[in-house]
Design an enzyme around this catalytic site. Structure first.
Site, PDB file in Angstrom:
ATOM      1  N   TYR A  52       0.922  -1.124  -0.025  1.00 36.53           N
ATOM      2  CA  TYR A  52       0.119  -0.130  -0.149  1.00 36.53           C
ATOM      3  C   TYR A  52       0.848   1.338   0.005  1.00 36.53           C
ATOM      4  CZ  TYR A  52      -2.760   3.779   2.322  1.00 36.53           C
ATOM      5  OH  TYR A  52      -3.113   4.934   2.481  1.00 36.53           O
TER       6      TYR A  52
HETATM    7  C1  UGA Z   1      -4.038   4.183   8.540  1.00 36.48           C
HETATM    8  C2  UGA Z   1      -4.672   3.914   7.457  1.00 36.48           C
HETATM    9  O1  UGA Z   1      -5.501   2.837   7.472  1.00 36.48           O
HETATM   10  C3  UGA Z   1      -4.036   4.202   6.067  1.00 36.48           C
HETATM   11  O2  UGA Z   1      -4.891   3.962   4.930  1.00 36.48           O
HETATM   12  C4  UGA Z   1      -3.243   5.154   6.192  1.00 36.48           C
HETATM   13  O3  UGA Z   1      -2.222   5.616   4.914  1.00 36.48           O
HETATM   14  C5  UGA Z   1      -2.032   5.370   7.184  1.00 36.48           C
HETATM   15  O4  UGA Z   1      -3.014   5.509   8.536  1.00 36.48           O
HETATM   16  C6  UGA Z   1      -1.280   6.369   7.302  1.00 36.48           C
HETATM   17  O5  UGA Z   1      -0.840   6.953   8.386  1.00 36.48           O
HETATM   18  O6  UGA Z   1      -0.700   6.653   6.293  1.00 36.48           O
HETATM   19  P1  UGA Z   1      -2.680   2.592  10.217  1.00 36.48           P
HETATM   20  O7  UGA Z   1      -1.802   3.335  11.104  1.00 36.48           O
HETATM   21  O8  UGA Z   1      -2.562   1.083  10.221  1.00 36.48           O
HETATM   22  O9  UGA Z   1      -3.009   2.960   8.976  1.00 36.48           O
HETATM   23  O10 UGA Z   1      -4.104   2.739  11.216  1.00 36.48           O
HETATM   24  P2  UGA Z   1      -4.921   1.900  12.152  1.00 36.48           P
HETATM   25  O11 UGA Z   1      -5.897   0.996  11.401  1.00 36.48           O
HETATM   26  O12 UGA Z   1      -5.837   3.089  12.728  1.00 36.48           O
HETATM   27  O13 UGA Z   1      -4.065   1.306  13.126  1.00 36.48           O
HETATM   28  C7  UGA Z   1      -3.520   1.715  14.306  1.00 36.48           C
HETATM   29  C8  UGA Z   1      -2.678   0.632  14.842  1.00 36.48           C
HETATM   30  O14 UGA Z   1      -3.666  -0.315  15.559  1.00 36.48           O
HETATM   31  C9  UGA Z   1      -1.708  -0.395  14.045  1.00 36.48           C
HETATM   32  O15 UGA Z   1      -0.360  -0.757  14.366  1.00 36.48           O
HETATM   33  C10 UGA Z   1      -2.764  -1.513  13.815  1.00 36.48           C
HETATM   34  O16 UGA Z   1      -1.987  -2.610  13.662  1.00 36.48           O
HETATM   35  C11 UGA Z   1      -3.454  -1.663  15.103  1.00 36.48           C
HETATM   36  N1  UGA Z   1      -4.701  -2.219  15.064  1.00 36.48           N
HETATM   37  C12 UGA Z   1      -5.697  -1.902  14.150  1.00 36.48           C
HETATM   38  C13 UGA Z   1      -4.928  -3.118  15.848  1.00 36.48           C
HETATM   39  O17 UGA Z   1      -4.085  -3.436  16.915  1.00 36.48           O
HETATM   40  N2  UGA Z   1      -6.426  -3.969  15.721  1.00 36.48           N
HETATM   41  C14 UGA Z   1      -7.272  -3.554  15.063  1.00 36.48           C
HETATM   42  O18 UGA Z   1      -8.369  -4.046  15.028  1.00 36.48           O
HETATM   43  C15 UGA Z   1      -6.702  -2.585  13.757  1.00 36.48           C
END
Ligand code: UGA
Length: 325
Positions: free
Chosen positions: A149
């Site tokens: 991504y």
């Molecule tokens: C988010 C967005 O989903 C991306 O589209 C975006 O590009 C990215 O931010 C960015 O900053 O560029 P992410 O940081 O993974 O990605 O956002 P979250 O889905 O809110 O996850 C935050 C953290 O929580 C991650 O470490 C993830 O692994 C964790 N998480 C997420 C969990 O532990 N459990 C879950 O059910 C979901």
């Protein structure tokens, strides 16, 4: 001003559209309502936008006649794309290249032909940094994405800058750091945590929960877009971080959410997700210089507002199919 918002039914696109309409502008939205997550949620996002000043084209940026769509448009806010870090591996990658890279190039070509744009604002992502060299990460640090991504978001961002430097298309890329708040996508952490908390299901944490994010509240992201759309003095091809300044671990978020929900949360820890970075944390100095922007909503206040929204929209969520994300 007439704005085009691609991905207008999505999380950022719909919030941005509402704000532009409130400010008296006219908005053309494009959205193909892809099934990445339940289209019912996107239709819900569109409620309240319909009316004078707003037109929705249910279409794919890769297929629609963009010259016709761009007729009379002053500012493009390119929010459409295939989101999500964790699902971009394997066969899905083709969808990411089509919706993130090919669609952006197509839109840039049309913007170049149109020739009268005031601004082309591209929704880039903190995921282009991967496991960054240092914190707070600046726009000059070397991008090293660790997910497919992130690779597609970076490729598209490079294209956006190239059309700026080579052809003078007035582009600016905003690198969003994990956006949250009312309307957040259902695959993202806070929405999942809150839906689980409200329905007494188990919250699943990927890895140790010690991963750190620079979470950014949706209203701040909308403000940054508004400023970028009007930043006519910014040099074409500019790239700017939009980071909320939170630097909080997922476990700390759970503590705050427990206090907001007022009861213990059921939590389990599962395998770390491939492509998940350990830490993000962006410098906002350039956003202050180029856009006069600073974040205004802290993580506690932002979580509280998202929790209120999650409660208010429970009826929409309870009517979704079981596997909606
Ligand atoms: C988010 C967005 O989903 C991306 O589209 C975006 O590009 C990215 O931010 C960015 O900053 O560029 P992410 O940081 O993974 O990605 O956002 P979250 O889905 O809110 O996850 C935050 C953290 O929580 C991650 O470490 C993830 O692994 C964790 N998480 C997420 C969990 O532990 N459990 C879950 O059910 C979901």
């Amino acid at each position: 001003m007439k704005a085009l918002i691609t991905g207008a039914a999505g999380f950022v696109g719909s919030n941005l559209a509402r704000r532009l309409l409130d400010d008296g502008h006219s908005v053309v939205g494009i959205d193909s309502l892809t099934p990445y997550y339940a289209p019912q949620l996107k239709l819900h996002n569109l409620e309240g936008l319909r009316g004078p000043g707003f037109e929705l084209l249910e279409a794919d940026v890769n297929e629609v006649d963009l010259d016709a769509v761009l007729d009379g448009v002053d500012v493009i806010y390119h929010q459409a794309g295939q989101p999500g870090v964790r699902s971009s591996w394997g066969r899905e990658f083709e969808v990411y290249t089509q919706n993130n890279v090919v669609a952006t190039q197509r839109l840039l070509e049309a913007a170049r032909r149109q020739g009268q744009l005031q601004k082309f604002v591209y929704a880039s992502s903190s995921s282009i940094y991967g496991d960054a060299e240092r914190f707070p990460t600046t726009e000059r640090d070397i991008p090293q994405p660790v997910s497919p991504y992130g690779v597609t978001k970076l490729a598209a961002e490079h294209l956006v800058s190239l059309y700026g430097s080579n052809f003078g298309v007035p582009t600016i890329s905003l690198r969003y750091f994990t956006v949250y708040g009312p309307g957040q996508r259902p695959d993202m952490a806070f929405t999942r945590f809150m839906q689980s908390a409200l329905s007494e299901r188990e919250i699943r944490i990927f890895g140790t929960g010690e991963q750190i994010r620079d979470f950014t509240f949706i209203d701040d992201i909308v403000n940054a877009n508004r400023r970028a759309g009007e930043a006519t003095a910014a040099r074409p091809g500019e790239v700017v971080n939009v980071s909320g300044g939170s630097n909080i671990s997922v476990n700390e978020v759970l503590d705050t959410l427990t206090a907001i929900a007022g009861h213990r949360l059921k939590v389990s820890y599962v395998e770390r997700a491939a492509g998940d970075v350990h830490r993000t944390g962006g410098s906002s100095d350039k956003a202050a210089d180029v856009l006069g922007w600073a974040s205004s909503i802290g993580i506690e206040e932002g979580l509280r507002r998202q929790f209120e929204w999650a409660k208010d929209t429970m009826d929409v969520w309870t009517n979704l199919p079981e596997n909606f994300v």
